[in-house]
Design a protein around this motif. Sequence first.
Motif, PDB file in Angstrom:
ATOM      1  N   VAL A   1      -1.913  14.241  11.812  1.00  0.00           N
ATOM      2  CA  VAL A   1      -0.955  13.125  11.799  1.00  0.00           C
ATOM      3  C   VAL A   1      -1.720  11.839  11.509  1.00  0.00           C
ATOM      4  N   LEU A   2      -1.071  10.936  10.799  1.00  0.00           N
ATOM      5  CA  LEU A   2      -1.656   9.617  10.526  1.00  0.00           C
ATOM      6  C   LEU A   2      -0.923   8.583  11.358  1.00  0.00           C
ATOM      7  N   LEU A   3      -1.669   7.789  12.079  1.00  0.00           N
ATOM      8  CA  LEU A   3      -1.078   6.689  12.851  1.00  0.00           C
ATOM      9  C   LEU A   3      -1.459   5.392  12.144  1.00  0.00           C
TER      10      LEU A   3
ATOM     11  N   VAL B   1     -11.364   7.741  11.862  1.00  0.00           N
ATOM     12  CA  VAL B   1     -11.072   6.585  11.001  1.00  0.00           C
ATOM     13  C   VAL B   1     -12.119   6.583   9.895  1.00  0.00           C
ATOM     14  N   ASN B   2     -11.688   6.760   8.669  1.00  0.00           N
ATOM     15  CA  ASN B   2     -12.603   6.657   7.541  1.00  0.00           C
ATOM     16  C   ASN B   2     -12.653   5.190   7.121  1.00  0.00           C
ATOM     17  N   ASN B   3     -13.854   4.635   7.098  1.00  0.00           N
ATOM     18  CA  ASN B   3     -14.016   3.221   6.726  1.00  0.00           C
ATOM     19  C   ASN B   3     -14.819   3.121   5.432  1.00  0.00           C
TER      20      ASN B   3
ATOM     21  N   ALA C   1     -17.069   6.827   2.858  1.00  0.00           N
ATOM     22  CA  ALA C   1     -16.746   7.635   4.043  1.00  0.00           C
ATOM     23  C   ALA C   1     -15.488   8.464   3.819  1.00  0.00           C
ATOM     24  N   GLY C   2     -14.949   8.408   2.600  1.00  0.00           N
ATOM     25  CA  GLY C   2     -13.773   9.213   2.292  1.00  0.00           C
ATOM     26  C   GLY C   2     -12.453   8.472   2.413  1.00  0.00           C
ATOM     27  N   GLN C   3     -12.497   7.148   2.631  1.00  0.00           N
ATOM     28  CA  GLN C   3     -11.227   6.415   2.722  1.00  0.00           C
ATOM     29  C   GLN C   3     -10.591   6.328   1.336  1.00  0.00           C
ATOM     30  N   THR C   4      -9.343   6.740   1.241  1.00  0.00           N
ATOM     31  CA  THR C   4      -8.627   6.712  -0.041  1.00  0.00           C
ATOM     32  C   THR C   4      -7.444   5.746  -0.014  1.00  0.00           C
ATOM     33  N   VAL C   5      -6.921   5.473   1.178  1.00  0.00           N
ATOM     34  CA  VAL C   5      -5.818   4.518   1.308  1.00  0.00           C
ATOM     35  C   VAL C   5      -6.343   3.328   2.100  1.00  0.00           C
ATOM     36  N   PHE C   6      -6.344   2.156   1.442  1.00  0.00           N
ATOM     37  CA  PHE C   6      -6.957   0.981   2.066  1.00  0.00           C
ATOM     38  C   PHE C   6      -5.923   0.207   2.882  1.00  0.00           C
TER      39      PHE C   6
ATOM     40  N   LEU D   1      -5.592   0.513   7.071  1.00  0.00           N
ATOM     41  CA  LEU D   1      -6.156   1.171   8.260  1.00  0.00           C
ATOM     42  C   LEU D   1      -5.222   2.247   8.817  1.00  0.00           C
ATOM     43  N   HIS D   2      -5.787   3.391   9.150  1.00  0.00           N
ATOM     44  CA  HIS D   2      -5.008   4.458   9.782  1.00  0.00           C
ATOM     45  C   HIS D   2      -5.926   5.353  10.582  1.00  0.00           C
ATOM     46  N   LEU D   3      -5.361   5.927  11.632  1.00  0.00           N
ATOM     47  CA  LEU D   3      -6.092   6.879  12.463  1.00  0.00           C
ATOM     48  C   LEU D   3      -5.608   8.274  12.107  1.00  0.00           C
ATOM     49  N   HIS D   4      -6.545   9.177  11.864  1.00  0.00           N
ATOM     50  CA  HIS D   4      -6.187  10.587  11.712  1.00  0.00           C
ATOM     51  C   HIS D   4      -6.197  11.209  13.101  1.00  0.00           C
ATOM     52  N   ILE D   5      -5.101  11.825  13.497  1.00  0.00           N
ATOM     53  CA  ILE D   5      -5.030  12.577  14.755  1.00  0.00           C
ATOM     54  C   ILE D   5      -5.020  14.047  14.351  1.00  0.00           C
TER      55      ILE D   5
ATOM     56  N   ILE E   1       3.020   9.571  10.885  1.00  0.00           N
ATOM     57  CA  ILE E   1       3.606  10.512   9.908  1.00  0.00           C
ATOM     58  C   ILE E   1       2.699  11.728   9.787  1.00  0.00           C
ATOM     59  N   ARG E   2       3.278  12.835   9.332  1.00  0.00           N
ATOM     60  CA  ARG E   2       2.473  14.017   9.085  1.00  0.00           C
ATOM     61  C   ARG E   2       1.658  13.823   7.809  1.00  0.00           C
ATOM     62  N   ASP E   3       0.366  14.174   7.859  1.00  0.00           N
ATOM     63  CA  ASP E   3      -0.467  14.065   6.655  1.00  0.00           C
ATOM     64  C   ASP E   3       0.012  15.083   5.623  1.00  0.00           C
ATOM     65  N   ILE E   4       0.104  14.660   4.376  1.00  0.00           N
ATOM     66  CA  ILE E   4       0.621  15.509   3.301  1.00  0.00           C
ATOM     67  C   ILE E   4      -0.367  16.634   2.941  1.00  0.00           C
ATOM     68  N   ASN E   5      -1.618  16.439   3.283  1.00  0.00           N
ATOM     69  CA  ASN E   5      -2.667  17.425   2.959  1.00  0.00           C
ATOM     70  C   ASN E   5      -3.455  17.740   4.230  1.00  0.00           C
ATOM     71  N   PRO E   6      -2.818  18.474   5.167  1.00  0.00           N
ATOM     72  CA  PRO E   6      -3.409  18.627   6.498  1.00  0.00           C
ATOM     73  C   PRO E   6      -4.746  19.355   6.504  1.00  0.00           C
TER      74      PRO E   6
ATOM     75  N   THR F   1       0.866  -1.172   0.000  1.00  0.00           N
ATOM     76  CA  THR F   1       0.000   0.000   0.000  1.00  0.00           C
ATOM     77  C   THR F   1       0.904   1.224   0.000  1.00  0.00           C
ATOM     78  N   LEU F   2       0.299   2.375  -0.181  1.00  0.00           N
ATOM     79  CA  LEU F   2       1.064   3.628  -0.074  1.00  0.00           C
ATOM     80  C   LEU F   2       1.826   3.656   1.251  1.00  0.00           C
ATOM     81  N   PHE F   3       1.174   3.187   2.301  1.00  0.00           N
ATOM     82  CA  PHE F   3       1.799   3.293   3.622  1.00  0.00           C
ATOM     83  C   PHE F   3       2.905   2.246   3.829  1.00  0.00           C
TER      84      PHE F   3
HETATM   85  P1  AMP Z   1      -8.073   8.480   4.075  1.00  0.00           P
HETATM   86  O1  AMP Z   1      -8.684   9.426   3.086  1.00  0.00           O
HETATM   87  O2  AMP Z   1      -8.793   8.382   5.383  1.00  0.00           O
HETATM   88  O3  AMP Z   1      -7.785   7.140   3.447  1.00  0.00           O
HETATM   89  O4  AMP Z   1      -6.670   9.138   4.459  1.00  0.00           O
HETATM   90  C1  AMP Z   1      -5.555   9.059   3.637  1.00  0.00           C
HETATM   91  C2  AMP Z   1      -4.710  10.225   3.996  1.00  0.00           C
HETATM   92  O5  AMP Z   1      -3.401  10.022   3.478  1.00  0.00           O
HETATM   93  C3  AMP Z   1      -5.193  11.571   3.429  1.00  0.00           C
HETATM   94  O6  AMP Z   1      -5.477  12.467   4.493  1.00  0.00           O
HETATM   95  C4  AMP Z   1      -4.020  12.050   2.572  1.00  0.00           C
HETATM   96  O7  AMP Z   1      -3.818  13.433   2.652  1.00  0.00           O
HETATM   97  C5  AMP Z   1      -2.867  11.276   3.166  1.00  0.00           C
HETATM   98  N1  AMP Z   1      -1.741  11.049   2.286  1.00  0.00           N
HETATM   99  C6  AMP Z   1      -1.776  10.661   0.978  1.00  0.00           C
HETATM  100  N2  AMP Z   1      -0.527  10.518   0.496  1.00  0.00           N
HETATM  101  C7  AMP Z   1       0.321  10.821   1.525  1.00  0.00           C
HETATM  102  C8  AMP Z   1       1.742  10.863   1.668  1.00  0.00           C
HETATM  103  N3  AMP Z   1       2.552  10.551   0.643  1.00  0.00           N
HETATM  104  N4  AMP Z   1       2.257  11.237   2.855  1.00  0.00           N
HETATM  105  C9  AMP Z   1       1.447  11.542   3.895  1.00  0.00           C
HETATM  106  N5  AMP Z   1       0.097  11.516   3.832  1.00  0.00           N
HETATM  107  C10 AMP Z   1      -0.448  11.165   2.661  1.00  0.00           C
END
Ligand code: AMP
Length: 115
Positions: free
Chosen positions: A39-41, A85-87, A91-96, A98-102, A28-33, A4-6
């Motif tokens: 932060v993403l955990l 947590v977007n599920n 619900a807006g989940q883009t990276v499949f 699991l991660h927590l947004h802090i 890690i710090r979210d790239i699009n805060p 995955t991306l992560f």
């Molecule tokens: P979600 O939409 O809940 O799946 O969250 C995915 C998150 O990953 C979004 O808030 C994105 O801004 C973040 N993201 C995408 N690519 C990166 C990256 N390369 N580094 C850090 N965060 C990222």
Amino acid sequence: MSETLFTKIMAGEIPSDILYEDEHCIAIRDINPQAPVHVLLIPRQVIPRLVDAQLEDQALLGHLLQTAGKVATQLGIGDTFRLVVNNGEGAGQTVFHLHLHIMGGQGFDEGRLAR
Ligand code: AMP
């Protein structure tokens, strides 16, 4: 284990701002805060969505919650932060993976992040 991306970030194949890591997870710090502190955990283990977690993942899920508090405190937002947590895509989940947004760093206005 599926990529995955992560997992690529954890492997150092994609650069990121790592704020915390242990044997089970990474922050890690979210790239699009969406907040001053965003932060993403992320668990090292790939669980695509929260609903995909199994009984044997309970300890990991507990560790993530406890670590979220620890990371928030280290970042100076321990008193006021939100976990999301977007599920699922709807619900807006883009990276499949699991991660927590802090999120924090500013007040909450009637439950919403104040703008
Ligand atoms: P979600 O939409 O809940 O799946 O969250 C995915 C998150 O990953 C979004 O808030 C994105 O801004 C973040 N993201 C995408 N690519 C990166 C990256 N390369 N580094 C850090 N965060 C990222």
